[in-house]
Design a protein around this motif. Structure first.
Motif, PDB file in Angstrom:
ATOM      1  N   ILE A 293       0.852  -1.202   0.000  1.00 21.47           N
ATOM      2  CA  ILE A 293       0.000   0.000   0.000  1.00 21.47           C
ATOM      3  C   ILE A 293       0.889   1.254   0.000  1.00 21.47           C
ATOM      4  CG2 ILE A 293      -1.758   1.314   1.234  1.00 21.47           C
ATOM      5  CD1 ILE A 293      -2.837  -1.307   2.350  1.00 21.47           C
ATOM      6  N   SER A 294       1.965   1.214   0.781  1.00 22.55           N
ATOM      7  CA  SER A 294       2.892   2.360   0.788  1.00 22.55           C
ATOM      8  C   SER A 294       3.433   2.627  -0.607  1.00 22.55           C
ATOM      9  CB  SER A 294       4.088   2.108   1.717  1.00 22.55           C
ATOM     10  OG  SER A 294       3.641   1.896   3.008  1.00 22.55           O
ATOM     11  N   ASN A 295       3.831   1.547  -1.282  1.00 21.94           N
ATOM     12  CA  ASN A 295       4.341   1.710  -2.648  1.00 21.94           C
ATOM     13  C   ASN A 295       3.293   2.320  -3.557  1.00 21.94           C
ATOM     14  OD1 ASN A 295       6.705   0.572  -1.845  1.00 21.94           O
ATOM     15  ND2 ASN A 295       6.252  -1.462  -2.677  1.00 21.94           N
ATOM     16  N   ALA A 296       2.047   1.840  -3.405  1.00 21.36           N
ATOM     17  CA  ALA A 296       0.968   2.362  -4.249  1.00 21.36           C
ATOM     18  C   ALA A 296       0.760   3.854  -3.964  1.00 21.36           C
ATOM     19  CB  ALA A 296      -0.318   1.593  -3.990  1.00 21.36           C
ATOM     20  N   LEU A 297       0.835   4.236  -2.681  1.00 23.80           N
ATOM     21  CA  LEU A 297       0.673   5.650  -2.327  1.00 23.80           C
ATOM     22  C   LEU A 297       1.784   6.492  -2.940  1.00 23.80           C
ATOM     23  CD1 LEU A 297      -0.478   5.467   1.404  1.00 23.80           C
ATOM     24  CD2 LEU A 297      -1.617   6.767  -0.389  1.00 23.80           C
ATOM     25  N   ASP A 298       3.029   5.956  -2.873  1.00 21.59           N
ATOM     26  CA  ASP A 298       4.166   6.683  -3.453  1.00 21.59           C
ATOM     27  C   ASP A 298       4.025   6.844  -4.961  1.00 21.59           C
ATOM     28  OD1 ASP A 298       5.337   7.041  -1.062  1.00 21.59           O
ATOM     29  OD2 ASP A 298       6.756   5.374  -1.237  1.00 21.59           O
ATOM     30  N   SER A 299       3.365   5.852  -5.586  1.00 24.65           N
ATOM     31  CA  SER A 299       3.300   5.877  -7.054  1.00 24.65           C
ATOM     32  C   SER A 299       2.193   6.792  -7.581  1.00 24.65           C
ATOM     33  CB  SER A 299       3.081   4.455  -7.585  1.00 24.65           C
ATOM     34  OG  SER A 299       1.714   4.110  -7.443  1.00 24.65           O
TER      35      SER A 299
END
Ligand SMILES: [Zn+2]
Length: 333
Positions: A293-299
């Protein structure tokens, strides 16, 4: 008035002002939505008003106070990205540095607030260095950021850093109640804004509590196999996905805390929705999911197809559910 959780920091700054030992550059760092920028403005006010009181509160009567209220004080510069979410450019810093070499209009301080300071691109930061190294008298730069790690070390080392922490829950909820919320609303909004107390009132106004419960219930339906990942991804797309992802992150962390420390989420609605997940999904998978989820938020905003990213997460989530149900069957629950 000083926000109640910032009183200690304010007293420290005000003492430095009274004893004339304010540095030329301050760095306010800490989480968003807790009033760092407001405190920087307050400090500027105390330096520019002609008759601030002992506590550093402005008189509200003098000419500079009038300019401050109107946002037109010539000795207070607020430097921000020209477009929201974009960089602070080198030209803006050059222009600022030129202004700072001129004498102040009001015969007092010249204050500049750079917010968010981590929005300065490399050239802008380099250009600011000279001003930080050879400050002119009577100038104060306040750099405000929630991501000090993104500032060059050369900048950090030339600022006196003041660190802000999330407000104590009891102070934050009391303050929200003073703004007109009831106790339960204050607690839920504070939690949903992840402690960013100043963002909490907007959540209530936008009907975010109902929407939060709806999203959580949808995730439950996905888990039960009543809705398809692609359907849900479509519904969550648009201007909602950042908020939904942030909440999803909170829910996953809630389940982890629940499993590891037996701490049930504070509000019972959320707890009911998360219970079956807490019982069936294991912590390792949850940690892994939290990272995704963190990666998705960063992207977000990077040009990746957001609907696919979201759908991918939702598919993985429904797979967790299938595994969870198998486990329940196997253990005879
Ligand atoms: Zn005044």
């Amino acid at each position: 008035m000083t926000l109640p959780w910032l009183t200690g920091t304010w007293q420290q700054l005000n003492r430095a002002r009274l004893q004339q030992r304010l540095p030329h550059a301050l760095l306010f760092s800490g989480p968003e939505g807790i009033g760092k920028q407001m405190l920087a403005q307050q400090l500027a006010g105390s330096l520019l008003c002609e008759h601030p009181d002992e506590d550093g509160q402005v008189c509200g009567q003098c000419r500079p106070c009038g300019w401050l209220r109107a946002g037109t004080h010539p000795d207070l510069l607020l430097l921000q990205p020209q477009e929201e979410g974009k960089a602070i450019k080198v030209d803006q810093i050059r222009e600022l540095c030129t202004k700072l070499t001129m004498t102040s209009h009001g015969g007092r301080y010249k204050v500049t607030i750079i917010w968010p300071a981590n929005a300065m691109n490399v050239n802008a930061a380099n250009s600011l260095l000279k001003t930080l190294e050879e400050p002119t008298n009577g100038t104060l730069l306040v750099l405000v950021t929630s991501a000090p790690g993104r500032l060059p070390a050369t900048i950090l080392s030339r600022c006196q850093q003041i660190q802000f922490a999330l407000p104590a829950e009891v102070l934050a909820t009391a303050w929200l109640q003073e703004q007109g919320m009831d106790g339960a609303q204050a607690e839920r909004c504070l939690r949903l804004s992840r402690g960013a107390v100043l963002h909490a009132p907007a959540l209530l106004e936008q009907g975010a509590l109902e929407w939060h419960d709806q999203c959580l219930a949808q995730l439950g339906r996905l888990y039960a196999g009543d809705i398809l990942p692609s359907q849900l991804a479509k519904e969550w797309m648009g201007d909602k996905e950042r908020q939904v992802l942030a909440w999803w992150q909170v829910w996953v962390q809630d389940i982890i805390r629940w499993k590891q420390a037996g701490k049930q989420p504070l509000d019972s609605q959320t707890a009911r929705n998360l219970q079956h997940l807490a019982e069936t999904v294991d912590c390792r998978q949850l940690f892994d999911f939290s990272g995704r989820i963190s990666n998705a938020l960063d992207s977000l905003g990077s040009g990746l197809n957001q609907q696919l990213v979201l759908e991918d997460l939702l598919i993985s989530w429904s797979r967790l559910a299938i595994r969870g149900r198998r486990k329940m069957l196997a253990t005879g629950n």
